[in-house]
Design an enzyme around this catalytic site. Structure first.
Site, PDB file in Angstrom:
ATOM      1  N   CYS A 122       0.854  -1.186   0.000  1.00  0.00           N
ATOM      2  CA  CYS A 122       0.000   0.000   0.000  1.00  0.00           C
ATOM      3  C   CYS A 122       0.889   1.236   0.000  1.00  0.00           C
ATOM      4  O   CYS A 122       1.699   1.425   0.902  1.00  0.00           O
ATOM      5  CB  CYS A 122      -0.900  -0.004   1.238  1.00  0.00           C
ATOM      6  SG  CYS A 122      -1.953   1.450   1.394  1.00  0.00           S
TER       7      CYS A 122
ATOM      8  N   GLU B  16      -4.526  -8.406  -3.757  1.00  0.00           N
ATOM      9  CA  GLU B  16      -4.748  -8.452  -2.303  1.00  0.00           C
ATOM     10  C   GLU B  16      -3.961  -7.356  -1.628  1.00  0.00           C
ATOM     11  O   GLU B  16      -2.845  -7.024  -2.050  1.00  0.00           O
ATOM     12  CB  GLU B  16      -4.337  -9.827  -1.763  1.00  0.00           C
ATOM     13  CG  GLU B  16      -4.510 -10.022  -0.273  1.00  0.00           C
ATOM     14  CD  GLU B  16      -3.219  -9.803   0.528  1.00  0.00           C
ATOM     15  OE1 GLU B  16      -3.246  -9.956   1.772  1.00  0.00           O
ATOM     16  OE2 GLU B  16      -2.180  -9.478  -0.093  1.00  0.00           O
TER      17      GLU B  16
ATOM     18  N   ARG C  53      -7.719 -12.070  10.251  1.00  0.00           N
ATOM     19  CA  ARG C  53      -6.892 -11.414   9.230  1.00  0.00           C
ATOM     20  C   ARG C  53      -7.820 -10.869   8.155  1.00  0.00           C
ATOM     21  O   ARG C  53      -8.319 -11.623   7.311  1.00  0.00           O
ATOM     22  CB  ARG C  53      -5.895 -12.401   8.634  1.00  0.00           C
ATOM     23  CG  ARG C  53      -4.874 -11.768   7.691  1.00  0.00           C
ATOM     24  CD  ARG C  53      -3.908 -12.810   7.149  1.00  0.00           C
ATOM     25  NE  ARG C  53      -2.792 -12.209   6.453  1.00  0.00           N
ATOM     26  CZ  ARG C  53      -1.678 -11.773   7.020  1.00  0.00           C
ATOM     27  NH1 ARG C  53      -1.539 -11.871   8.334  1.00  0.00           N
ATOM     28  NH2 ARG C  53      -0.712 -11.235   6.312  1.00  0.00           N
TER      29      ARG C  53
ATOM     30  N   ARG D 168      -8.420  -8.690   4.899  1.00  0.00           N
ATOM     31  CA  ARG D 168      -7.697  -8.165   3.748  1.00  0.00           C
ATOM     32  C   ARG D 168      -8.691  -7.819   2.647  1.00  0.00           C
ATOM     33  O   ARG D 168      -9.721  -8.464   2.490  1.00  0.00           O
ATOM     34  CB  ARG D 168      -6.684  -9.195   3.221  1.00  0.00           C
ATOM     35  CG  ARG D 168      -5.519  -9.472   4.177  1.00  0.00           C
ATOM     36  CD  ARG D 168      -4.643  -8.251   4.321  1.00  0.00           C
ATOM     37  NE  ARG D 168      -3.460  -8.459   5.134  1.00  0.00           N
ATOM     38  CZ  ARG D 168      -3.393  -8.229   6.440  1.00  0.00           C
ATOM     39  NH1 ARG D 168      -4.473  -7.812   7.085  1.00  0.00           N
ATOM     40  NH2 ARG D 168      -2.278  -8.419   7.106  1.00  0.00           N
TER      41      ARG D 168
END
Length: 487
Positions: free
Chosen positions: A116, A154, A198, A200
């Protein structure tokens, strides 16, 4: 350039050899196979890490009894490449920024779990050129050149709100400009059987116009105890000082449990792990407040089997596991995507052409695509408002039909409509599967739009509908602009 990352085809008869002995995991154990064995999918694996995407693709290929061939892979981390080579039989290429897109082999699928990053030229609206200087640009330039049938990306869920949504809006816009239907969803590994929270964001792009049927993720979480090793070396235990400090702060209701200490020093525990992180503190997660997770346990929590070879140091393997994708989540996405790419989606059709979906199936489909068109169009419209300095709008305003934006002062109710769902001519393509059902659904949507418009106008509101295709071109209706000026 030499294609060191080109691998052999993955086929049921040679899966164990191609994947260095990786067995078909439990989450892909169901049999399903009406797909001919000569079918083959070629994929590119960017930012491949230790091979989470490839492992998932291998599992789906075996389940579906097809061939899947990795034609190119790359990762900048030398230790990740070492682990990938040990488990898949070839070394990935290194830094993707060093490769010309013309040298990447043709492919049907592209995978990438990319970092990112902020975009330094947000707002210039030059398609994927806006992303130059970021690693996403390398994905975009390869997609632009190779035009695979689909891609799966992802990232951390925070990407959706990064720079107040501007980063994500630019990514989605760049992908749509390449004529992909783009959808995204935040998925949690907990919902796919793993005891790890988690979350995502996954972005799926396809060439046709039909909505993507996202996996529901309704798997029962497997007990944490199944993932923990019994004989753990002393080096993994925290010091008595750290253990004592944790015990003074917290009493757990879970046995076994994972104790988590945040940056403020608060300690909590759950029957599952918080998200594994590559750069986390060494004592970020402790099993029962006593010891750190072993490298093998961390790999298990990401869905990798024990046959996955550990060839790097504990430190490097922990880092690799923290950077990996949760393989069961990716496998579920690919299991929904692969038959579509091969033209073999098989929802049951009725012989008389009537709606063949059960109530449960229809609800699942609608939940899987609900608001996906609108969410991306709303992001784009927000960006246009920001650029044109249009203010005075509100969200979540209680009116019939739930307008996406409301301008109370001007009494304007604005709807940002997805072209497919609301029957815009630009998406006048009948889905291949159960066409009559979708045609009726879109017809009902258009009728409802008319009814809502009539109801709002009866209450003195001006109704404006802006379609997705117009938002992508930054076109606002004259009626809307004139209404704003007249206030």
């Amino acid at each position: 350039m030499a294609q060191a990352g080109t691998g052999a085809a993955i086929h049921p008869s040679g899966l164990a050899r191609a994947c260095a002995g990786l067995p078909l995991p439990a989450y892909m154990s169901e049999t399903s196979s009406k797909i001919e064995p000569e079918k083959i999918l070629r994929f590119v694996d960017l930012f491949c890490g230790i091979g989470g995407f490839r492992f998932a693709m291998s599992a789906v290929a075996q389940k579906r009894k097809i061939k899947a061939e990795c034609v190119f892979s790359s990762d900048i981390d030398a230790n990740a490449r070492k682990a990938y080579e040990a488990n898949f039989g070839h070394a990935p290429n290194s830094d993707i920024t060093l490769f010309n897109e013309n040298d990447i082999p043709d492919c049907d699928l592209l995978f990438a779990g990319f970092p990112c990053q902020p975009f330094s030229i947000i707002g210039k609206r030059k398609g994927f050129e806006d992303t130059r200087g970021t690693l996403f640009f390398d994905i975009a330039r390869i997609l632009q050149k190779k035009r695979p049938a689909a891609f799966v990306l992802e990232n951390v869920k925070q990407l959706v709100r990064h720079q107040n949504g501007a980063t994500f809006e630019r990514i989605v816009s760049a992908l749509k400009d390449m004529d992909y239907r783009v959808e995204y969803r935040v998925l949690n590994a907990l919902d796919f059987g793993l005891p790890q929270k988690r979350e995502r964001v996954f972005i799926v792009g396809v060439k046709d116009d039909a909505p993507f049927g996202w996996p529901e993720g309704n798997k029962t979480m497997r007990p944490l105890a199944e993932f923990l090793e019994r004989d753990v070396e002393a080096k993994h235990f925290a010091t008595s000082t750290i253990q004592g400090n944790r015990n003074r702060k917290h009493r757990s209701l879970h046995q076994p449990g994972i104790w988590h200490e945040n940056k403020s020093g608060n300690v909590t525990s759950y029957p599952y792990a918080c998200a594994l992180r590559a750069g986390a503190s060494y004592n970020y997660l402790l099993v029962d407040g006593k010891r750190r997770l072993t490298p093998r346990e961390m790999l298990r929590l990401q869905g990798f089997p024990d046959s996955f070879k550990i060839v790097c140091s504990d430190y490097q393997t922990r880092k690799q596991a923290g950077n990996a994708v949760a393989a069961p989540v990716v496998a579920a996405i690919l299991d929904a995507l692969v038959p579509r790419l091969l033209g073999l989606e098989e929802p049951t059709r009725s012989t008389d052409g009537s709606d063949c979906f059960s109530t449960e199936e229809r609800s699942r489909i609608m939940r899987s695509v609900k608001s996906r068109d609108n969410r991306s169009t709303e992001l784009g419209l927000t960006a246009i408002f920001r650029e044109r300095k249009i203010t005075g709008w509100r969200r979540n305003y209680k009116l019939p039909g739930k307008p996406d934006f409301v301008f109370p002062a001007q009494r304007i109710a604005l709807f940002a409509d997805g072209c497919f769902w609301h029957g815009h001519p630009c998406r006048n393509i009948t889905p291949r599967q159960n066409a009559e059902y979708w045609q009726k659904k879109i017809k009902r949507n258009k009728q409802r739009d008319k009814e809502v418009t009539k109801q709002l106008e009866g209450k003195g509101w001006q109704v404006v509908r802006i379609f997705e295709c117009k938002i992508r071109k930054k076109q606002l209706p004259r009626k809307f602009l004139q209404a704003l000026k007249s206030s």
